[in-house]
Write a protein that holds these residues in place. Structure first.
Motif, PDB file in Angstrom:
ATOM      1  N   LYS A   1      71.416 -76.921  17.447  1.00 13.54           N
ATOM      2  CA  LYS A   1      70.026 -77.080  17.027  1.00 13.54           C
ATOM      3  C   LYS A   1      69.526 -75.742  16.493  1.00 13.54           C
ATOM      4  O   LYS A   1      69.776 -74.698  17.086  1.00 13.54           O
ATOM      5  CB  LYS A   1      69.155 -77.514  18.195  1.00 13.54           C
TER       6      LYS A   1
ATOM      7  N   ASP B   1      66.595 -73.771  19.240  1.00 11.22           N
ATOM      8  CA  ASP B   1      66.822 -73.996  20.655  1.00 11.22           C
ATOM      9  C   ASP B   1      66.094 -72.914  21.454  1.00 11.22           C
ATOM     10  O   ASP B   1      65.401 -72.076  20.903  1.00 11.22           O
ATOM     11  CB  ASP B   1      68.321 -73.951  20.948  1.00 11.22           C
ATOM     12  N   GLU B   2      66.268 -72.917  22.755  1.00 13.01           N
ATOM     13  CA  GLU B   2      65.660 -71.885  23.591  1.00 13.01           C
ATOM     14  C   GLU B   2      66.194 -70.506  23.185  1.00 13.01           C
ATOM     15  O   GLU B   2      67.384 -70.355  22.916  1.00 13.01           O
ATOM     16  CB  GLU B   2      65.984 -72.134  25.062  1.00 13.01           C
TER      17      GLU B   2
ATOM     18  N   LYS C   1      74.208 -72.456  19.294  1.00 13.49           N
ATOM     19  CA  LYS C   1      73.723 -73.817  19.517  1.00 13.49           C
ATOM     20  C   LYS C   1      73.742 -74.588  18.196  1.00 13.49           C
ATOM     21  O   LYS C   1      73.648 -74.011  17.116  1.00 13.49           O
ATOM     22  CB  LYS C   1      72.298 -73.803  20.081  1.00 13.49           C
TER      23      LYS C   1
ATOM     24  N   PHE D   1      67.762 -65.859  18.796  1.00 12.93           N
ATOM     25  CA  PHE D   1      68.724 -66.927  19.067  1.00 12.93           C
ATOM     26  C   PHE D   1      70.124 -66.362  18.873  1.00 12.93           C
ATOM     27  O   PHE D   1      70.355 -65.556  17.979  1.00 12.93           O
ATOM     28  CB  PHE D   1      68.501 -68.112  18.120  1.00 12.93           C
TER      29      PHE D   1
END
Length: 79
Positions: A48, A51-52, A46, A42
């Motif tokens: 979150k 996240d993706e 982001k 990551f």
């Protein structure tokens, strides 16, 4: 900043291609694999926490590649 191509290649070979080879061989003998990744998959931009994946480092990119290889080459993997 200098880019160390040899270091990048070694990182990709060890983390991504190594995991690929393990996956292929684990599938052949029906072995279960446990793969421990890293937060480096990551990029940290982001809000979150999960996240993706969007790695910004070579190491993170090599680790996400290893996860993808493991998912592709064996179904008996715990990520």
């Amino acid at each position: 900043m200098l880019i160390n191509v040899k270091k990048i290649k070694k990182t990709l070979c060890v983390n991504a291609i190594g995991a690929r080879n393990l996956s292929i061989n684990a599938r052949k003998i029906s072995a279960k694999l446990v793969h421990i990744s890293t937060g480096d998959i990551f990029n940290g931009t982001k809000e979150k926490p999960f996240d993706e994946p969007n790695p910004s480092t070579v190491y993170g990119k090599s680790k996400i590649a290893s996860e993808r290889f493991m998912k592709e080459f064996t179904k008996n993997t715990l990520l």
